[in-house]
Design an enzyme around this catalytic site. Structure first.
Site, PDB file in Angstrom:
ATOM      1  N   GLY A  48       0.828  -1.200   0.000  1.00  0.00           N
ATOM      2  CA  GLY A  48       0.000   0.000   0.000  1.00  0.00           C
ATOM      3  C   GLY A  48       0.858   1.243   0.000  1.00  0.00           C
ATOM      4  CG  ASN A  50     -13.511   8.850   9.250  1.00  0.00           C
ATOM      5  OD1 ASN A  50     -13.049   9.319   8.220  1.00  0.00           O
ATOM      6  ND2 ASN A  50     -12.749   8.351  10.211  1.00  0.00           N
ATOM      7  CG  ASN A  98      -8.764   4.916   9.266  1.00  0.00           C
ATOM      8  OD1 ASN A  98      -8.072   5.156  10.251  1.00  0.00           O
ATOM      9  ND2 ASN A  98      -8.948   5.784   8.290  1.00  0.00           N
ATOM     10  N   GLY A 158      -0.138   4.513  -0.208  1.00  0.00           N
ATOM     11  CA  GLY A 158      -0.821   5.758   0.113  1.00  0.00           C
ATOM     12  C   GLY A 158       0.042   6.601   1.031  1.00  0.00           C
ATOM     13  CB  ALA A 210       1.735  11.075   5.857  1.00  0.00           C
ATOM     14  N   GLY A 224       1.396   4.499   3.987  1.00  0.00           N
ATOM     15  CA  GLY A 224       2.321   3.499   3.482  1.00  0.00           C
ATOM     16  C   GLY A 224       3.663   4.100   3.117  1.00  0.00           C
ATOM     17  CG  ASN A 270     -11.762  16.356  11.462  1.00  0.00           C
ATOM     18  OD1 ASN A 270     -12.479  16.020  10.507  1.00  0.00           O
ATOM     19  ND2 ASN A 270     -10.596  15.781  11.702  1.00  0.00           N
ATOM     20  CG  ASN A 282     -11.160   6.254  12.649  1.00  0.00           C
ATOM     21  OD1 ASN A 282     -10.782   7.340  12.219  1.00  0.00           O
ATOM     22  ND2 ASN A 282     -10.326   5.247  12.850  1.00  0.00           N
ATOM     23  CE  LYS A 307      -7.130   6.626  14.742  1.00  0.00           C
ATOM     24  NZ  LYS A 307      -5.833   6.170  14.204  1.00  0.00           N
TER      25      LYS A 307
END
Length: 325
Positions: free
Chosen positions: A23, A216, A122, A25, A151, A28, A226, A212, A208
């Site tokens: 991955g 989300n 996630n 992204g 990131a 990653g 947010n 989310n 966590k």
């Protein structure tokens, strides 16, 4: 203007690869760069990506660290038919949650018989089919994790480290991670970016999940950053999401402190007030979301325990409807 340095190629066809990232992204690539940039030169050549194609190729990468220092490197992206997959001793899986099963399970027979796998995505849920598949590979093991590091992808192969955070990991099933690999991971982070090891790890992941499950879907459905969720109008919904999650977790043997969870949710809302959640961005760019692995996982576990979670189910239904419109 940041300082630019060129690293030696991170892996060439003749190098032995021991660590891989599945991955490419933002997270990653961040993990790749932290494994290769923040290590001694003698270790920097053992990190690769695993790609989707059959053939191996090399890819120039650019990474901007928190000091605005730019690191350029040449990464090997191993093809799925590359014989060197059998050398991979540690694999970070950083694909989207809904991609984990399809991307990872066919690779298991090609990796080292002693490979240790770390899921870093996630939500919850993909660990179940992966654990079932690993039961056929006795020497391999599975750890689960989450990170609050941030990131930002500036382009497909350029990533900026945009925020400090903690990476939390813990063993889930199969063979334990070796002391050598665990030490390598511990050396990843400096003081303000620690790795924490938790046993059991599932309570950490449920905490966590609560963050989310609130941020989300509510930001995606209300088209907001947010920070807007701190408004009083969202408090009843947030309270209901957390109430349902804590109840389901309890039936799964996970005891969560409702007040502590709520405080942490609002703390993250405040700390990331200007940010737009991954689900907001997925909807905005017409991409699939991870709703089934976030609020959907709560609904899935509730069904197994014969519990009703109408608020979380409503959020799942609305996000799915929104993403299909």
């Amino acid at each position: 203007m940041g300082i630019t340095s060129r690293l030696p190629p991170s892996s060439t066809p003749d190098n032995t690869a021991h660590i891989a990232v599945l991955g490419a992204g933002a997270i990653g690539q961040l993990m790749y760069h932290k494994l290769s940039v923040n290590t001694q030169a003698v270790q920097a050549n053992d990190v690769v990506f695993i790609g989707r194609d059959k053939l191996t190729r090399q890819q120039p990468l650019s990474f901007i660290d928190h000091t605005q220092h730019t690191h350029e490197s040449l990464a090997a992206i191993l093809g799925t038919d590359d014989d060197r997959l059998v050398r991979i001793e540690l694999l970070f899986v950083c694909v989207k949650a809904y991609q984990v099963e399809q991307a990872l399970i066919p690779l298991l027979v090609k990796l080292s018989p002693q490979c240790h796998i770390v899921l870093l995505h996630n939500g919850l849920g993909p660990h179940l089919p992966v654990a079932a598949a690993l039961a056929k590979h006795q020497g391999q093991g599975l750890s689960l994790g989450t990170t609050s590091q941030a990131a930002l992808k500036l382009s497909q192969w350029q990533v900026k480290h945009s925020g400090f955070g903690v990476t939390q990991l813990g063993h889930y099933c199969g063979a334990l991670i070796s002391a050598k690999l665990k030490a390598r991971l511990t050396n990843l982070h400096c003081d303000n970016q620690p790795i924490e090891w938790h046993q059991p790890v599932l309570p950490v992941l449920w905490q966590k999940l609560a963050i989310n499950a609130v941020i989300n879907p509510l930001t995606a459905l209300n088209h907001c950053a947010n920070g807007q969720l701190a408004r009083a109008e969202y408090q009843p919904q947030i309270r209901a999401i957390i109430d349902e999650l804590v109840q389901v977790a309890k039936y799964d043997g996970i005891t969560l402190d409702k007040a502590a969870i709520s405080a942490r949710v609002y703390q993250v809302i405040d700390l990331t007030a200007a940010n737009f959640s991954s689900m907001y961005q997925d909807i905005a760019h017409n991409r699939a979301t991870e709703i089934n692995e976030i609020n959907g996982y709560i609904c899935q576990q509730a069904k197994l325990d014969h519990l009703n979670v109408p608020i979380n189910q409503s959020l799942v239904d609305k996000v799915l409807q929104l993403s299909q419109s």
